[in-house]
Design an enzyme around this catalytic site. Sequence first.
Site, PDB file in Angstrom:
ATOM      1  N   ASP A  11       0.899  20.817  38.545  1.00  0.00           N
ATOM      2  CA  ASP A  11       1.541  21.210  37.338  1.00  0.00           C
ATOM      3  C   ASP A  11       2.422  22.278  37.314  1.00  0.00           C
ATOM      4  OD1 ASP A  11       1.652  21.501  34.313  1.00  0.00           O
ATOM      5  OD2 ASP A  11       0.193  23.421  34.594  1.00  0.00           O
ATOM      6  N   SER A  12       3.221  22.594  36.371  1.00  0.00           N
ATOM      7  CA  SER A  12       3.975  23.738  36.690  1.00  0.00           C
ATOM      8  C   SER A  12       3.508  25.077  36.882  1.00  0.00           C
ATOM      9  CB  SER A  12       4.825  23.816  35.373  1.00  0.00           C
ATOM     10  OG  SER A  12       4.028  24.064  34.113  1.00  0.00           O
ATOM     11  N   CYS A  74       0.457  17.483  33.963  1.00  0.00           N
ATOM     12  CA  CYS A  74       1.504  18.164  32.995  1.00  0.00           C
ATOM     13  C   CYS A  74       2.169  16.968  32.269  1.00  0.00           C
ATOM     14  CB  CYS A  74       2.493  18.666  34.102  1.00  0.00           C
ATOM     15  SG  CYS A  74       4.045  19.393  33.204  1.00  0.00           S
ATOM     16  N   GLU A 152       0.056  31.617  32.010  1.00  0.00           N
ATOM     17  CA  GLU A 152       0.369  32.088  33.143  1.00  0.00           C
ATOM     18  C   GLU A 152      -0.015  33.360  33.572  1.00  0.00           C
ATOM     19  OE1 GLU A 152       1.448  30.175  35.843  1.00  0.00           O
ATOM     20  OE2 GLU A 152       0.959  28.536  34.651  1.00  0.00           O
ATOM     21  N   CYS A 184       0.059  19.797  25.734  1.00  0.00           N
ATOM     22  CA  CYS A 184       0.402  20.545  27.281  1.00  0.00           C
ATOM     23  C   CYS A 184      -0.834  20.967  27.745  1.00  0.00           C
ATOM     24  CB  CYS A 184       1.471  21.824  26.620  1.00  0.00           C
ATOM     25  SG  CYS A 184       1.741  23.040  28.195  1.00  0.00           S
ATOM     26  N   HIS A 186      -1.610  23.500  29.539  1.00  0.00           N
ATOM     27  CA  HIS A 186      -1.981  25.000  29.324  1.00  0.00           C
ATOM     28  C   HIS A 186      -2.730  25.344  28.054  1.00  0.00           C
ATOM     29  CE1 HIS A 186       1.063  25.449  32.431  1.00  0.00           C
ATOM     30  NE2 HIS A 186       0.818  26.703  32.712  1.00  0.00           N
TER      31      HIS A 186
HETATM   32  N1  DGL Z   1       1.653  22.233  31.624  1.00  0.00           N
HETATM   33  C1  DGL Z   1       2.775  21.411  31.230  1.00  0.00           C
HETATM   34  C2  DGL Z   1       2.613  20.550  30.107  1.00  0.00           C
HETATM   35  O1  DGL Z   1       1.497  19.997  30.052  1.00  0.00           O
HETATM   36  C3  DGL Z   1       4.082  22.204  31.197  1.00  0.00           C
HETATM   37  C4  DGL Z   1       4.186  23.659  30.890  1.00  0.00           C
HETATM   38  C5  DGL Z   1       5.366  24.348  31.186  1.00  0.00           C
HETATM   39  O2  DGL Z   1       5.867  24.683  32.263  1.00  0.00           O
HETATM   40  O3  DGL Z   1       6.446  24.240  30.163  1.00  0.00           O
HETATM   41  O4  DGL Z   1       3.464  20.226  29.529  1.00  0.00           O
END
Ligand code: DGL
Length: 266
Positions: A11-12, A74, A152, A184, A186
């Site tokens: 993931d990011s 992600c 984060e 997302c 997160h």
């Molecule tokens: N967790 C990521 C997603 O599901 C991306 C978050 C990001 O880095 O913008 O889209």
Amino acid sequence: MSVSSAIGVFDSGVGGLSVLHHIRQTLPHERLIYVADSGHVPYGDKPPAYIEQRSHTLTRFLIEQGADAIVIACNTATAAAVASLRSQFNIPVVGMEPAVKPAVAATKNGVVGVLATVGTLESARFAALLERYGEEVEIVTQGCPGLVEQVELGELDSARTRALVERYTAPLLARGADTLILGCTHYPFLAPLIRAVAGNDIALIDTGAAVARQLQRRIQAELPERQTGDASVQFFTSGDAAQATRIMSVLWDANTQARQLPRESM
Ligand code: DGL
């Protein structure tokens, strides 16, 4: 020394840990390797070509570590890179997208809100999803710049995070949405805060469990001879290892240790 096969997950940043939880539950014996690309977070406001290049670098790293299946934990990276990863790497690559189909099935009043990154909402894959399901119900979308950064930082309930959640949910609630898609990875970590803001009656839908089931199906179908791993989990980051360890200890397990990616993958 032979190293057991593994599932590679990236993931990011730390958001994909919300998916890793489901993978751990569904496939408890697998060796798991997780990469948080925290040195390049957020993906949501970056050009698709940049995300695609990072996705290839991380996938190569995971394969070098023994991964024989990849999960893109992600939504944003899936939209930007799943097609090219699948054409480049001849192993199962499981991606994810906002859970529009289950949300359409779940809504009682026919209004669904989508919280996601701008990158996901602007992607062709998401446009195709809307075209497929948007006829049946009203789907209202909301990009959420800044929310990933709060997760984060480990700020799951701070005043600033709450203000952002209020700002982003307000237009969806004003339209009457009874179901919100957490589009997302997160955002599931913000579910308690989103409920506190939007009320307990709101249905929150994410894709983590479905991704884990899909991974299990693909492994059974495509890698039937495979030996399962040693049930270990390793963590890597392209960001600061001490910072990643601190956040992952909260979001995963108190004993988590994150290691720095090798320089060529940074
Ligand atoms: N967790 C990521 C997603 O599901 C991306 C978050 C990001 O880095 O913008 O889209």
